[in-house]
Design a protein around this motif. Structure first.
Motif, PDB file in Angstrom:
ATOM      1  N   SER A  77      10.985  20.116   8.371  1.00  0.00           N
ATOM      2  CA  SER A  77      10.642  19.006   8.406  1.00  0.00           C
ATOM      3  C   SER A  77       9.790  18.501   7.654  1.00  0.00           C
ATOM      4  CB  SER A  77      10.612  19.401   9.690  1.00  0.00           C
ATOM      5  OG  SER A  77      11.174  20.247  10.465  1.00  0.00           O
ATOM      6  N   ALA A  78       8.847  19.106   7.452  1.00  0.00           N
ATOM      7  CA  ALA A  78       7.274  18.430   6.699  1.00  0.00           C
ATOM      8  C   ALA A  78       8.270  17.945   4.924  1.00  0.00           C
ATOM      9  CB  ALA A  78       6.423  19.923   6.394  1.00  0.00           C
ATOM     10  N   ARG A  79       8.991  18.670   4.309  1.00  0.00           N
ATOM     11  CA  ARG A  79       9.311  18.226   3.056  1.00  0.00           C
ATOM     12  C   ARG A  79      10.026  16.600   3.082  1.00  0.00           C
ATOM     13  NH1 ARG A  79       9.651  15.882  -0.112  1.00  0.00           N
ATOM     14  NH2 ARG A  79      10.142  16.800  -2.306  1.00  0.00           N
ATOM     15  N   ARG A  80      10.803  16.858   4.252  1.00  0.00           N
ATOM     16  CA  ARG A  80      11.237  15.292   4.611  1.00  0.00           C
ATOM     17  C   ARG A  80      10.341  14.171   4.942  1.00  0.00           C
ATOM     18  NH1 ARG A  80      17.420  15.250   6.015  1.00  0.00           N
ATOM     19  NH2 ARG A  80      17.487  17.551   6.282  1.00  0.00           N
ATOM     20  N   GLN A  81       9.586  14.422   5.232  1.00  0.00           N
ATOM     21  CA  GLN A  81       8.155  13.311   5.636  1.00  0.00           C
ATOM     22  C   GLN A  81       7.170  12.773   4.108  1.00  0.00           C
ATOM     23  OE1 GLN A  81       7.521  12.316   9.046  1.00  0.00           O
ATOM     24  NE2 GLN A  81       9.213  13.690   9.049  1.00  0.00           N
ATOM     25  N   LEU A  82       7.562  13.472   3.281  1.00  0.00           N
ATOM     26  CA  LEU A  82       6.896  13.306   1.981  1.00  0.00           C
ATOM     27  C   LEU A  82       7.940  12.850   0.915  1.00  0.00           C
ATOM     28  CD1 LEU A  82       4.613  17.524   1.437  1.00  0.00           C
ATOM     29  CD2 LEU A  82       4.389  15.014   2.143  1.00  0.00           C
ATOM     30  N   GLY A  83       7.158  12.544   0.199  1.00  0.00           N
ATOM     31  CA  GLY A  83       7.899  11.787  -0.964  1.00  0.00           C
ATOM     32  C   GLY A  83       6.792  11.578  -2.159  1.00  0.00           C
ATOM     33  N   VAL A  84       7.406  12.967  -3.190  1.00  0.00           N
ATOM     34  CA  VAL A  84       5.847  13.430  -4.465  1.00  0.00           C
ATOM     35  C   VAL A  84       6.513  12.838  -5.550  1.00  0.00           C
ATOM     36  CG1 VAL A  84       4.683  15.221  -4.824  1.00  0.00           C
ATOM     37  CG2 VAL A  84       5.727  15.430  -2.424  1.00  0.00           C
ATOM     38  N   VAL A  85       5.790  12.186  -6.445  1.00  0.00           N
ATOM     39  CA  VAL A  85       5.907  11.708  -7.495  1.00  0.00           C
ATOM     40  C   VAL A  85       5.074  12.886  -7.916  1.00  0.00           C
ATOM     41  CG1 VAL A  85       5.485   9.881  -9.124  1.00  0.00           C
ATOM     42  CG2 VAL A  85       6.114   9.048  -6.649  1.00  0.00           C
ATOM     43  N   PRO A  86       5.278  13.734  -9.344  1.00  0.00           N
ATOM     44  CA  PRO A  86       4.903  14.827  -9.506  1.00  0.00           C
ATOM     45  C   PRO A  86       4.121  13.943 -11.516  1.00  0.00           C
ATOM     46  CG  PRO A  86       7.026  14.980 -10.266  1.00  0.00           C
ATOM     47  CD  PRO A  86       6.951  13.667  -9.255  1.00  0.00           C
ATOM     48  N   GLN A  87       3.243  14.734 -12.211  1.00  0.00           N
ATOM     49  CA  GLN A  87       2.685  14.257 -13.519  1.00  0.00           C
ATOM     50  C   GLN A  87       4.115  14.707 -13.982  1.00  0.00           C
ATOM     51  OE1 GLN A  87      -0.973  15.393 -14.410  1.00  0.00           O
ATOM     52  NE2 GLN A  87      -1.819  16.406 -12.524  1.00  0.00           N
ATOM     53  N   GLU A  88       4.536  15.655 -14.264  1.00  0.00           N
ATOM     54  CA  GLU A  88       5.650  15.893 -15.284  1.00  0.00           C
ATOM     55  C   GLU A  88       6.328  15.019 -15.013  1.00  0.00           C
ATOM     56  OE1 GLU A  88       4.162  18.417 -13.132  1.00  0.00           O
ATOM     57  OE2 GLU A  88       2.576  19.310 -14.204  1.00  0.00           O
ATOM     58  N   LEU A  89       7.625  14.571 -15.921  1.00  0.00           N
ATOM     59  CA  LEU A  89       8.490  14.070 -16.612  1.00  0.00           C
ATOM     60  C   LEU A  89       9.732  15.323 -15.964  1.00  0.00           C
ATOM     61  CD1 LEU A  89       8.308  10.904 -19.072  1.00  0.00           C
ATOM     62  CD2 LEU A  89       7.817  10.551 -16.742  1.00  0.00           C
ATOM     63  N   VAL A  90      10.082  15.142 -15.091  1.00  0.00           N
ATOM     64  CA  VAL A  90      11.629  15.781 -15.031  1.00  0.00           C
ATOM     65  C   VAL A  90      12.676  14.936 -14.345  1.00  0.00           C
ATOM     66  CG1 VAL A  90      11.911  17.999 -13.733  1.00  0.00           C
ATOM     67  CG2 VAL A  90      10.082  17.370 -13.880  1.00  0.00           C
TER      68      VAL A  90
END
Length: 310
Positions: A77-90
């Motif tokens: 449920s917590a993960r659905r609330q989040l949109g995370v843009v990381p530092q690394e290019l993956v």
């Protein structure tokens, strides 16, 4: 209810050299709809804190929630609330841009998401790259796709970890226009960046970390208002004397010195002339967030030294 809540979060790593405390009792809340900045030097604990928020790292202590969902006990449920843009290019080299975003939609159980994907592609300047393979994209374009992936499930909380590191001015402007629009429409944004002018322009409130601790937490306007001095700025091709250099911020030819009063400005300029330094393009400006950041980090270092001696 806070959009994001960090409650006494700590993280300790064990190594052959001993114990390293990356986070030490970090506590603060981010309210719904805020554009919040998380600043600090390298190694301050920013990425560790975000990794805990995203559920990628387990804290040694404390609790983190996203819209009331515990990131450890209620991870889906917590993960659905989040949109995370990381530092690394993956990225996955086997798909084009549109396929990548469709696949990301599927991870969240979202079908028939093409209308929103089209809006993301247009808003992030990717419309003409929709059919391009990810391997064919430049680094800046890949970073745009990372942003689109983070937003494809319409998360209420957006986390941007150094999103403009090493990218061109056009991408920065495109990204901030789109993210600012989402923020105005109600999205909560958490930003970490080393570009302090971005944080000053975008963030309504800022937390500063140093060595895993919160050393400042205030509205951006209050941080700037409480800055203790104006700044004397000039250009020179010569080296400053040591008594001035110790207080100066030098970037190439540009020298910046804190000045608490008109009298101190006069004294600084007199000292510059006495030392034989030729100053050009002299101006006095109000302090910016970089000045505040340097002051706060310096004060935190002095406090840590005093604590170590006591």
């Amino acid at each position: 209810m806070p959009a994001v809540s960090f409650q006494n979060v700590s993280k300790t790593y064990q190594s052959a050299r001993g114990t390293f405390k990356a986070l030490d009792g970090v506590s603060f809340d981010i309210e719904p709809g805020e554009f919040f900045g998380l600043l600090g030097p390298n190694g301050a604990g920013k990425t560790t804190l975000i990794s805990i928020l995203a559920g990628l790292t387990q804290p040694s202590g404390g609790k983190v929630t996203v819209n009331g969902h515990d990131v450890q006990a209620d991870y889906p449920s917590a993960r659905r609330q989040l949109g995370v843009v990381p530092q690394e290019l993956v990225f996955d080299p086997f798909f084009n841009v549109r396929e990548t975003l469709r696949l990301q939609s599927g991870y969240f159980g979202i079908r028939h998401n093409d209308a929103w994907i089209d809006e993301l592609l247009e808003g992030l300047g990717l419309a003409d790259k929709a059919q391009a393979n990810m391997r064919q994209l430049s680094g800046g374009m890949k970073r745009r796709v990372l942003v689109a992936q983070a937003l494809v499930h319409r998360p209420p909380v957006i986390v941007l970890d150094e999103p403009t590191a090493g990218v061109d001015v056009e991408l920065r402007q495109t990204l901030w226009q789109f993210v600012s629009r989402l923020n105005r429409e109600g999205s909560t944004v958490l930003l970490t960046t080393h570009y302090l002018e971005e944080a000053e322009a975008l963030c309504g409130r800022i937390a500063m970390l140093k060595q895993g601790r919160v050393v400042a937490l205030e509205k951006t306007s209050e941080l700037l208002r409480r800055a203790s001095s104006n700044v004397l700025r000039f250009k020179t091709d010569q080296s400053l004397p040591d008594d001035l250099l110790v207080h100066a911020r030098v970037t190439g030819r540009v020298v910046q010195l804190p000045a608490h009063s008109a009298l101190e400005v006069e004294q600084l300029l007199a000292r510059v002339r006495e030392s034989g330094v030729v100053a050009e393009d002299i101006e006095i400006r109000k302090p910016d967030l970089e000045d505040v950041f340097i002051d706060v980090m310096g004060g935190a270092a002095q406090a840590a030294q005093a604590e170590a001696r006591s």
